[in-house]
Design a protein around this motif. Structure first.
Motif, short mmCIF file in Angstrom:
data_model
loop_
_atom_site.label_atom_id
_atom_site.label_comp_id
_atom_site.label_asym_id
_atom_site.label_seq_id
_atom_site.Cartn_x
_atom_site.Cartn_y
_atom_site.Cartn_z
N UNK A 180 0.96 -1.24 -0.02
CA UNK A 180 -0.31 -0.10 0.44
C UNK A 180 1.00 1.04 -0.06
N UNK A 181 1.77 1.53 0.57
CA UNK A 181 2.65 2.31 0.96
C UNK A 181 3.09 2.81 -1.04
N UNK A 235 0.32 4.45 -3.31
CA UNK A 235 0.75 5.83 -2.76
C UNK A 235 1.89 6.61 -3.26
N UNK A 236 2.95 6.16 -2.70
CA UNK A 236 3.72 6.66 -3.26
C UNK A 236 3.96 6.96 -5.24
N UNK A 237 3.45 6.01 -5.49
CA UNK A 237 3.50 5.68 -6.89
C UNK A 237 2.96 6.57 -7.24
N UNK A 238 1.91 7.03 -7.15
CA UNK A 238 0.89 7.51 -7.52
C UNK A 238 0.47 9.35 -6.58
N UNK A 239 1.76 9.54 -5.97
CA UNK A 239 1.92 10.61 -4.89
C UNK A 239 0.37 10.58 -4.06
N UNK A 240 -0.44 9.69 -3.42
CA UNK A 240 -0.98 9.41 -2.33
C UNK A 240 -0.91 9.38 -1.38
N UNK A 241 -1.07 10.59 -0.30
CA UNK A 241 -0.46 10.61 1.27
C UNK A 241 -1.20 9.24 1.99
N UNK A 242 0.48 9.07 2.94
CA UNK A 242 -0.37 7.57 3.49
C UNK A 242 -0.03 7.45 5.27
N UNK A 243 -0.61 7.10 5.76
CA UNK A 243 -0.57 6.96 7.00
C UNK A 243 -0.54 5.79 8.07
N UNK A 244 0.52 5.19 8.46
CA UNK A 244 0.09 4.05 8.36
C UNK A 244 -0.32 4.02 10.18
#
Length: 481
Positions: free
Chosen positions: A276-277, A280-289
Motif C-alpha cells: 500500500x505504501x 501510494x507513493x507511486x501516485x503521490x497519494x499520502x499514506x498513513x500507517x
C-alpha cells in the motif's frame, strides 16, 4: 525539544487523555508542542457538542502557537459493535454459546449470554463464518441464525467481552453497505465545520471512495475537502489491482492494521502495508500507517524495541504520517508516547534516507518539481520553497521525498492545513503577492527556522510566472538570503 525538522508527521487521536472541557486548549497545546501535526476526531465516540468544542480548541491552540495543523473527521463506517453489557463486561469460556440480538440494541442487558448488538447481522452472515469480538480477543464461530434479528455463536477461547466493543467478520460479504445512517448524520454535522479531511472507514473498493465523495458533496462539504480511505477489509486488499485502484482514487490512504489483522490474518499485514505504501507513493497519494504503532505505551512510559522497529520501518518506507490511537485517546502516557514517537522518527530519518520512487504523474509541472528537488539536494539548499494555490506544487515536491525541508506557502488556509499531512512539508499562509515565497523564506531565516547563523541561507523556489494559476508552476529559482 529537538531542532530537527520532523519529515514524517504525527497524527494523534483526541480523547480523554488529551482533551477535557475545562482546559482543553492547554492540553492541545501540550501535545502540539510535543510534535503532533494532525488531530483525529473519532466519531465512533462522543457528542457533536464535544466535537465542536475540540475543533475550537485545536484552532485556538494553532493560532496561539503559530502552527498550521490538520483536523480529521474519522467516520465510524459499518463498524459492528455490541451494545451495553451489565457491569460493562462478561467473562466467557470455550464452548459457551452467545446470542447476539439487534432487537435488543436499546435494551438493558440482564447479565445473560444474550447480548445486545448495534447491527442486524442476521441479514448478512452464514453459519460457519468467524466473528472476532473485542478487537480479536475472543474468537467465535456462527452456528445458527436464530431469528430475523439474532445469531448464535460458539466461543472458541476463554476471554472477556466488554460493552460497545467491535466485531470483525472476515468471511462475511457486506456488499455495498459501507455508509450507514450514522455516517450520513455525522457528515451532515461536519459539512460546515472547520475540518480538513474526512476518513471513510472499511472501504472495500475505489468505487466506495467515489460514492463517499458524492455523499460528502451532497451533505454540503466544500469541493476542497480531502478523503482518507481507511484500508481494513479483506475485500480492499484482495489483489494488487484492488490496492492500486484505491491508491489512485483516494487523496490519502490509511493502513488501518488493527481490523485488517482480523480480516486477512496477522501474517499478511506487513506485506500489505509495504504494498500500500508503494502504490501510494507511486501516485503521490499520502499514506498513513496506523494502529498500535506504540501500543504498549497505553500503560507504559517507554516503548518496546519491536515498536521502535515498527515505527522506523514506516519511516524508511516513506510514510507521510504515523497515527496514534488509544495511546493518545485514553492512554496513561500520551505526552511520553508522542515524544518517543518523535525521537524514533527523527533518528531514523537522519540515519536511513527514504528510497527515491518516481511519482507516476506525467505532467510538465511534475517534471519541474522533480528537477527543483534535485537542484536543491545537489546544492545542499537549506529549504525548498513551494508557492501554491491548490497545494499541487507542494504535493508533487513532497512525493519526491526530499531530505530537505519543504516550506509551502498558500493563500488558502484549508489548503495550508491539508498540506501539513504531506511528508517533509512545513506549511504557511500568506496573501498572494509578487515574490511572496522568498519573503516568507526571509522571515523564517530571521526567526532561525531555516538556515545558519554564520552562513548565507540558500533556498530553491518553485513558482509560476502567473501566480495563483492551478498547475502553473514553471519556474525554479535559486536564491540566497
Amino acid at each position: 525539544m529537538s531542532n530537527i525538522f520532523k519529515r514524517t508527521k504525527i497524527m494523534a487521536t483526541i480523547g480523554p487523555a488529551t482533551w477535557n472541557p475545562t482546559d482543553g486548549q492547554q492540553a492541545i497545546e501540550s501535545i502540539m508542542n510535543a510534535g503532533v501535526d494532525i488531530y483525529r476526531l473519532n466519531f465512533s465516540h462522543g457528542s457533536f457538542e464535544e466535537k465542536e468544542h475540540v475543533i475550537r480548541d485545536i484552532r485556538a491552540a494553532s493560532e496561539r502557537l503559530g502552527r498550521r495543523v490538520a483536523i480529521v473527521q474519522d467516520l465510524q463506517g459499518p463498524k459492528i459493535r455490541l451494545g451495553d453489557i451489565k457491569d460493562d463486561s462478561l467473562h466467557v469460556k470455550t464452548g459457551d454459546e452467545l446470542v447476539l440480538d439487534y432487537a435488543l440494541r436499546d435494551a438493558e442487558h440482564d447479565g445473560s449470554h444474550t447480548l445486545p448488538l448495534q447491527y442486524n447481522l442476521a441479514e448478512k452472515v452464514k453459519p460457519g463464518e468467524i466473528a472476532w469480538i473485542f478487537d480479536g480477543k475472543v474468537k467465535t464461530t456462527i452456528i445458527e441464525i436464530s431469528s430475523p434479528t439474532a445469531i448464535k455463536v460458539r466461543v472458541e477461547n476463554d476471554g472477556e467481552i466488554k460493552r460497545k466493543k467491535g466485531i470483525n467478520l472476515p468471511d462475511t460479504d457486506f456488499g455495498s453497505d459501507v455508509f450507514p445512517e450514522k455516517d450520513l448524520e455525522d457528515m451532515r454535522f461536519g459539512a460546515d465545520k472547520d475540518i480538513d479531511f474526512v476518513a471513510l472507514s472499511f472501504i472495500q473498493s475505489a468505487d466506495n471512495i467515489v460514492e463517499g465523495r458524492r455523499l460528502l458533496k451532497e451533505a454540503g462539504y466544500p469541493d476542497s475537502i480531502k478523503i482518507i480511505a481507511k484500508i481494513e477489509t479483506k475485500q480492499s486488499v484482495v489483489s494488487d489491482a484492488a490496492m492500486d485502484a484505491i491508491a489512485r482514487e483516494a487523496d490519502v490512504v490509511m493502513v488501518a492494521r488493527g481490523d485488517m489483522a482480523y480480516e486477512v490474518g496477522m501474517q499478511a499485514v506487513p506485506t500489505i502495508q509495504r504494498k500500500l505504501v508503494h502504490f501510494c507513493r507511486r501516485y503521490g497519494t499520502q499514506v498513513i500507517v496506523a494502529t498500535q504503532t506504540m501500543g504498549t505505551m497505553y500503560n507504559s512510559p517507554i516503548p518496546t524495541r519491536a515498536e521502535a522497529d515498527n515505527v522506523a520501518s514506516a519511516v524508511i518506507m516513506g510514510a507521510d504520517a504515523i497515527m496514534l490511537s488509544e495511546e493518545t485517546a485514553v492512554g496513561e502516557f500520551p505526552l511520553e508516547t508522542i515524544q518517543a514517537l518523535r525521537e524514533i522518527i527523527e533518528y531514523t530519518q537522519e540515519n536511513n534516507p527514504v528510497e527515491y520512487l518516481k511519482p507516476d504523474v506525467e505532467l510538465p509541472v511534475e517534471r519541474i518539481c522533480r528537477q527543483g528537488v534535485k537542484v536543491a539536494e545537489g546544492i545542499e539548499a537549506d529549504a525548498i520553497v513551494a508557492e501554491t494555490k491548490t497545494g499541487f506544487t507542494t504535493w508533487l515536491a513532497s512525493a519526491n521525498r526530499p531530505s530537505i525541508r519543504i516550506v509551502s506557502v498558500s493563500d488558502d488556509p484549508r489548503v495550508a492545513n491539508q498540506l501539513v499531512m504531506c511528508y517533509g512539508v512545513d506549511s504557511y499562509v500568506a496573501p498572494f503577492e509578487h515574490n511572496f515565497g522568498f519573503m516568507l523564506a526571509e522571515r523564517l531565516e530571521a526567526a532561525g527556522v531555516i538556515g545558519h547563523e554564520s552562513e548565507d541561507t540558500v533556498v530553491v523556489i518553485l513558482s509560476g510566472r502567473q501566480q495563483g494559476v492551478v498547475g502553473g508552476t514553471d519556474t525554479i529559482q535559486v536564491r540566497t538570503i
